[in-house]
Design a protein around this motif. Structure first.
Motif, PDB file in Angstrom:
ATOM      1  N   ALA A   1       0.848  -1.191   0.000  1.00  0.00           N
ATOM      2  CA  ALA A   1       0.000   0.000   0.000  1.00  0.00           C
ATOM      3  C   ALA A   1       0.881   1.238   0.000  1.00  0.00           C
ATOM      4  CB  ALA A   1      -0.917   0.018   1.218  1.00  0.00           C
ATOM      5  N   TYR A   2       0.412   2.277  -0.674  1.00  0.00           N
ATOM      6  CA  TYR A   2       1.162   3.533  -0.644  1.00  0.00           C
ATOM      7  C   TYR A   2       1.223   4.054   0.789  1.00  0.00           C
ATOM      8  CZ  TYR A   2       0.120   3.349  -5.633  1.00  0.00           C
ATOM      9  OH  TYR A   2      -0.004   2.946  -6.943  1.00  0.00           O
ATOM     10  N   VAL A   3       2.365   4.595   1.157  1.00  0.00           N
ATOM     11  CA  VAL A   3       2.526   5.140   2.500  1.00  0.00           C
ATOM     12  C   VAL A   3       1.463   6.217   2.747  1.00  0.00           C
ATOM     13  CG1 VAL A   3       4.044   6.503   3.988  1.00  0.00           C
ATOM     14  CG2 VAL A   3       4.977   4.609   2.658  1.00  0.00           C
ATOM     15  N   GLY A   4       0.768   6.096   3.854  1.00  0.00           N
ATOM     16  CA  GLY A   4      -0.310   7.019   4.191  1.00  0.00           C
ATOM     17  C   GLY A   4      -1.686   6.405   4.098  1.00  0.00           C
TER      18      GLY A   4
ATOM     19  N   THR B   1       9.257  -0.265   4.729  1.00  0.00           N
ATOM     20  CA  THR B   1       8.766   0.875   3.971  1.00  0.00           C
ATOM     21  C   THR B   1       9.782   1.102   2.861  1.00  0.00           C
ATOM     22  OG1 THR B   1       7.736   1.877   5.918  1.00  0.00           O
ATOM     23  CG2 THR B   1       8.169   3.315   4.029  1.00  0.00           C
ATOM     24  N   LEU B   2       9.359   0.891   1.625  1.00  0.00           N
ATOM     25  CA  LEU B   2      10.268   0.944   0.482  1.00  0.00           C
ATOM     26  C   LEU B   2      10.060   2.238  -0.297  1.00  0.00           C
ATOM     27  CD1 LEU B   2       9.944  -2.735  -0.782  1.00  0.00           C
ATOM     28  CD2 LEU B   2      11.622  -1.775   0.788  1.00  0.00           C
ATOM     29  N   ARG B   3      11.148   2.928  -0.514  1.00  0.00           N
ATOM     30  CA  ARG B   3      11.074   4.199  -1.227  1.00  0.00           C
ATOM     31  C   ARG B   3      10.911   3.984  -2.728  1.00  0.00           C
ATOM     32  NH1 ARG B   3      16.294   7.356   0.702  1.00  0.00           N
ATOM     33  NH2 ARG B   3      17.191   5.323   0.185  1.00  0.00           N
TER      34      ARG B   3
ATOM     35  N   ARG C   1       5.821   5.816  -5.980  1.00  0.00           N
ATOM     36  CA  ARG C   1       5.493   6.278  -4.636  1.00  0.00           C
ATOM     37  C   ARG C   1       6.088   5.351  -3.598  1.00  0.00           C
ATOM     38  NH1 ARG C   1      -0.833   7.755  -4.224  1.00  0.00           N
ATOM     39  NH2 ARG C   1      -0.065   8.305  -2.140  1.00  0.00           N
ATOM     40  N   ASP C   2       6.383   5.905  -2.422  1.00  0.00           N
ATOM     41  CA  ASP C   2       6.833   5.082  -1.309  1.00  0.00           C
ATOM     42  C   ASP C   2       5.708   4.127  -0.916  1.00  0.00           C
ATOM     43  OD1 ASP C   2       9.002   6.738  -1.433  1.00  0.00           O
ATOM     44  OD2 ASP C   2       8.591   7.788   0.444  1.00  0.00           O
ATOM     45  N   ALA C   3       6.086   2.923  -0.472  1.00  0.00           N
ATOM     46  CA  ALA C   3       5.065   1.915  -0.166  1.00  0.00           C
ATOM     47  C   ALA C   3       5.411   1.125   1.081  1.00  0.00           C
ATOM     48  CB  ALA C   3       4.890   0.959  -1.345  1.00  0.00           C
ATOM     49  N   TRP C   4       4.369   0.730   1.792  1.00  0.00           N
ATOM     50  CA  TRP C   4       4.488  -0.251   2.869  1.00  0.00           C
ATOM     51  C   TRP C   4       4.345  -1.632   2.253  1.00  0.00           C
ATOM     52  CZ3 TRP C   4       0.192   2.955   5.443  1.00  0.00           C
ATOM     53  CH2 TRP C   4       0.753   3.966   6.239  1.00  0.00           C
TER      54      TRP C   4
END
Length: 206
Positions: free
Chosen positions: A140-143, A161-163, A173-176
């Motif tokens: 999922a996208y961070v946030g 958390t991958l940038r 986008r950064d993602a969890w």
């Protein structure tokens, strides 16, 4: 594989059909769906038609992508209130993996139905009598705290958390990223991270 139904007393999962095109189109007008998923923007009726015709039908036929419409229990043709999908990889003789995705319509979010629907799919995916996958991942996208809350309730372990990991309409986008294995408990394995002091929780689409 032929599509089949998964159900509890609260939700019923069945294959999306052309009868769902208008409901899919309407749900995907929600700005939150656009923000947290990869649906086309603007989302038009032709996108929903193509989704049902190609993504859903071909995914089931090839055994690569399993997509269910989330409905209220009862009538198999009841109104669509969300979607759950599982994308699989791996061939014969290999350990197979899957990635879980889900969204719910705005007027039913927050009632636990997404968690219940997603649990049905995860349990089937990891069950040796189901797909027998070695791992199911969640990205999922961070946030997107609503999506993370569902994954947390299902026992997914947040791995990283991958940038710039996840591509959305040409932008990274950064993602969890989280995972759940067959023998993992299907319940939270850590305190809810949004309880940490200073954490700001934003809405998502679960």
């Amino acid at each position: 594989m032929e599509p089949f139904v998964l159900a509890t007393e609260h939700v019923r999962l069945s294959v999306p059909t052309y009868a769902d095109v208008d409901a899919i189109t309407a749900a995907c007008q929600d700005p939150a769906v656009a923000e947290w998923t990869v649906v086309p923007v603007p989302y038009e009726r032709r996108h929903a038609e193509g989704f049902v015709r190609h993504h859903v039908a071909e995914g089931w036929a090839k055994g690569a992508v399993y997509t269910w419409a989330v409905r209220a229990p009862g009538d198999a043709d009841g109104p669509l209130i969300g979607m759950v999908g599982l994308t699989c990889e791996g061939g014969p003789g290999e350990e197979r993996a899957g990635e879980l995705g889900y969204w719910m319509a705005a007027d039913v979010r927050g009632g636990g139905l997404c968690t219940e629907a997603a649990r049905l799919v995860v349990d089937w995916a990891l069950d040796p009598d189901g797909l027998g996958l070695s791992v199911v991942s969640w990205v999922a996208y961070v946030g997107n705290w609503a999506s993370r809350r569902v994954a947390w309730r299902l026992g997914f372990r947040l791995e990283a958390t991958l940038r710039r990991h996840a591509l959305q309409r040409g932008v990274r986008r950064d993602a969890w990223v989280g995972t759940v294995l067959p023998d993992d408990p299907r319940e939270p394995n850590e305190p809810w991270p949004a309880d940490a002091p200073g954490t700001r929780v934003r809405p998502g689409v679960s």
